[in-house]
Enzyme design. Structure first.
Site, PDB file in Angstrom:
ATOM      1  N   TYR A  29      -9.797  -0.605  -0.771  1.00 55.39           N
ATOM      2  CA  TYR A  29      -8.571  -0.242  -1.548  1.00 55.39           C
ATOM      3  C   TYR A  29      -8.760   1.354  -2.011  1.00 55.39           C
ATOM      4  O   TYR A  29      -7.662   2.101  -1.960  1.00 55.39           O
ATOM      5  CB  TYR A  29      -8.089  -1.260  -2.606  1.00 55.39           C
ATOM      6  CG  TYR A  29      -7.065  -0.843  -3.276  1.00 55.39           C
ATOM      7  CD1 TYR A  29      -5.884  -1.711  -3.017  1.00 55.39           C
ATOM      8  CD2 TYR A  29      -6.780  -0.040  -4.439  1.00 55.39           C
ATOM      9  CE1 TYR A  29      -4.549  -1.268  -3.459  1.00 55.39           C
ATOM     10  CE2 TYR A  29      -5.545   0.125  -5.093  1.00 55.39           C
ATOM     11  CZ  TYR A  29      -4.457  -0.679  -4.613  1.00 55.39           C
ATOM     12  OH  TYR A  29      -3.232  -0.231  -5.086  1.00 55.39           O
ATOM     13  N   HIS A  46       0.762  -1.030   0.155  1.00 56.11           N
ATOM     14  CA  HIS A  46       0.207  -0.017  -0.074  1.00 56.11           C
ATOM     15  C   HIS A  46       0.885   1.290   0.005  1.00 56.11           C
ATOM     16  O   HIS A  46       0.552   2.365   0.459  1.00 56.11           O
ATOM     17  CB  HIS A  46      -0.941  -0.019   1.167  1.00 56.11           C
ATOM     18  CG  HIS A  46      -2.024  -0.895   0.939  1.00 56.11           C
ATOM     19  ND1 HIS A  46      -3.215  -0.663   0.086  1.00 56.11           N
ATOM     20  CD2 HIS A  46      -2.308  -2.112   1.456  1.00 56.11           C
ATOM     21  CE1 HIS A  46      -3.985  -1.655   0.164  1.00 56.11           C
ATOM     22  NE2 HIS A  46      -3.660  -2.608   0.863  1.00 56.11           N
ATOM     23  N   GLY A  71      -7.395 -14.041  -6.715  1.00 56.41           N
ATOM     24  CA  GLY A  71      -7.637 -12.976  -5.567  1.00 56.41           C
ATOM     25  C   GLY A  71      -7.115 -13.460  -4.436  1.00 56.41           C
ATOM     26  O   GLY A  71      -7.528 -13.083  -3.372  1.00 56.41           O
ATOM     27  N   ASP A 113       2.817   1.557  -3.216  1.00 59.86           N
ATOM     28  CA  ASP A 113       3.198   2.216  -4.782  1.00 59.86           C
ATOM     29  C   ASP A 113       2.772   3.244  -5.041  1.00 59.86           C
ATOM     30  O   ASP A 113       3.245   4.152  -5.931  1.00 59.86           O
ATOM     31  CB  ASP A 113       3.006   0.899  -5.428  1.00 59.86           C
ATOM     32  CG  ASP A 113       1.791   0.034  -5.498  1.00 59.86           C
ATOM     33  OD1 ASP A 113       0.741   0.594  -4.721  1.00 59.86           O
ATOM     34  OD2 ASP A 113       1.541  -0.631  -6.618  1.00 59.86           O
ATOM     35  N   SER A 122      -1.112 -11.540  -7.572  1.00 61.92           N
ATOM     36  CA  SER A 122      -1.192 -10.905  -8.821  1.00 61.92           C
ATOM     37  C   SER A 122      -1.761 -11.758  -9.860  1.00 61.92           C
ATOM     38  O   SER A 122      -1.357 -11.581 -11.008  1.00 61.92           O
ATOM     39  CB  SER A 122       0.018 -10.451  -9.110  1.00 61.92           C
ATOM     40  OG  SER A 122       0.254  -9.045  -8.602  1.00 61.92           O
ATOM     41  N   ASP A 174       2.646  -4.638  -9.490  1.00 54.22           N
ATOM     42  CA  ASP A 174       2.549  -5.935  -9.768  1.00 54.22           C
ATOM     43  C   ASP A 174       2.938  -5.744 -11.111  1.00 54.22           C
ATOM     44  O   ASP A 174       3.354  -7.117 -11.551  1.00 54.22           O
ATOM     45  CB  ASP A 174       0.920  -6.154  -9.611  1.00 54.22           C
ATOM     46  CG  ASP A 174       0.263  -6.024  -8.368  1.00 54.22           C
ATOM     47  OD1 ASP A 174       1.238  -5.904  -7.438  1.00 54.22           O
ATOM     48  OD2 ASP A 174      -0.774  -6.072  -8.132  1.00 54.22           O
TER      49      ASP A 174
END
Ligand code: GLA
Length: 392
Positions: A244, A46, A145, A48, A149, A195
């Site tokens: 997110y 959390h 999920g 990037d 990735s 990712d």
């Protein structure tokens, strides 16, 4: 690109599975194949999307794509029939084929077809061949999920396959950016770039260090004596309906408040908001882990992983009871240097750094004593860093 046998062995069987399904569904063998690895994040979650430095590595779990180009803008995706699949008059199983035409409304975000169609169309537009289409089959052992990735590996492998089929060339960094655009525009997931870079730019034996503020990628050799274990809690929560996007907004507002372009560049001294504290402290931990890996100081690596998990759990609030139990159980074992949730969180996987010569013993113990305390679908496996996505 040279690829060692240990690597190719693990994806060639997927390519074979996909090719034989393709021939059965569409009548001819596919004209091209491509593969892309999954990824696990060693540390730096959390951040990037806040200009942070992150340290993922591509792993020996693969998505294989085989395909042939079409001239009519149609995408036809043939899927492995399940046990109760329909049969024709002769009793032969009918391979389900899903179709999407470029002039139809976009598939619902989050469905596999939205990623496939989004990638095909985005890449074709980029290379000026918009009218084309694709017959395609996928085969993957990246769990969906789970924070490894699955969507980035799907997009990257489809993109590589389309490039091979059209003969067009794109810089890998550009391919990663296009795959990120598919997440934003076709899947409604406002993800960062970690990712896609991990999957498209990785090198075997190395973790991929990405400075997301400078858009800069370098490769950090991973010591041979350290093994990486993944405990998949078997619990899932999709990124799209998780918090997110909310977290991303909160961070953008915090950066504005501190007057910095990227929240990671604010000073920890100025911060008492727990979200911002996670972001800034995680950025510092990644740097500490890179230094410790280079100094082969696995104690520090492990400590930083444990601190990272606590920060994601207590400050950023993206962990879950299953992830917390898994981390706690792993950290209580001899030979485990550290463990943390990995990826977006809210379910999915934990990564642990393990003394390599004890890996088998640790895995056996986790199977015997831990998995049943996590969830009925929990699994455990070892991974190692592999090369990036490519056409074959
Ligand atoms: C998902 C996103 C990434 C990153 C991680 C959390 O995997 O796709 O961009 O934000 O979550 O680190």
């Amino acid at each position: 690109m040279s690829v060692n046998n240990r690597q190719s062995g693990s994806y060639l069987s997927k390519v074979r599975d996909a090719s034989s399904l393709f021939a059965g569904a569409f009548g001819d063998p596919p004209a091209a194949a491509a593969v892309a690895p999954g990824r696990v994040n060693i540390i730096g979650d959390h951040i990037d999307y806040c200009g942070g430095t992150v340290l993922p590595m591509a792993i020996n779990r693969w998505t294989a794509v085989v395909g042939s180009l079409r001239d009519d803008g149609m995408i036809r995706w043939a899927q492995q029939p399940d046990d109760d699949a329909e049969r024709d008059e002769d009793g032969k199983v009918i391979v389900p084929i899903e179709t999407h035409a470029q002039d139809e409304p976009r598939p619902e975000p989050g469905l596999s077809m939205s990623y496939i169609a989004g990638t095909v169309q985005t890449v074709l537009d980029e290379i000026g061949q918009s009218g084309k289409g694709l017959d395609v089959v996928l085969a993957s052992n990246v769990p969906i999920g789970a924070g490894l990735s699955s969507s980035a590996t799907l997009c990257a492998s489809v993109a590589m396959c389309v490039l091979k089929l059209t003969g067009a060339e794109l810089d890998p960094q550009r391919v990663a950016k296009l795959c990120q655009r598919v997440e934003h525009e076709w899947a409604s997931v406002p993800c960062g770039i970690m990712d896609q870079y991990a999957v498209v730019l990785s090198q075997a034996g190395h973790a991929t260090m990405i400075d997301c503020a400078r858009d800069d990628v370098s490769h950090v050799p991973v010591p041979d004596d350290i093994g990486w274990l993944i405990l998949d809690t078997g619990t899932r929560r999709s990124l799209a309906d998780s918090a997110y996007a909310d977290r991303r907004d909160v961070c953008a507002r915090a950066a504005e408040k501190f007057g910095v372009e990227y929240l990671c560049h604010a000073s920890l001294d100025d911060v008492n908001d727990p979200y911002a504290r996670h972001v800034i402290s995680e950025h510092h931990r990644v740097r500490a882990v890179v230094d410790a890996i280079q100094a082969r100081d696995m104690k520090i690596v492990g400590q930083c992983m444990i601190e990272s998990h606590a920060s994601l759990r207590d400050d950023y609030k993206v962990s879950s009871p299953a992830l917390d139990r898994a981390v706690q159980a792993l950290c209580a074992m001899d030979s485990v240097r550290g463990a943390r949730m990995t990826g977006a969180g809210f379910g999915g996987c934990v990564i642990a750094a393990v003394q390599k010569d004890s890996m088998e013993v640790v895995i056996a113990k986790v199977r015997d004593r831990v998995l049943h305390t996590i969830s009925p679908r929990a699994t455990v496996f070892a991974v190692h860093p592999v090369d990036c996505a490519r056409s074959l």
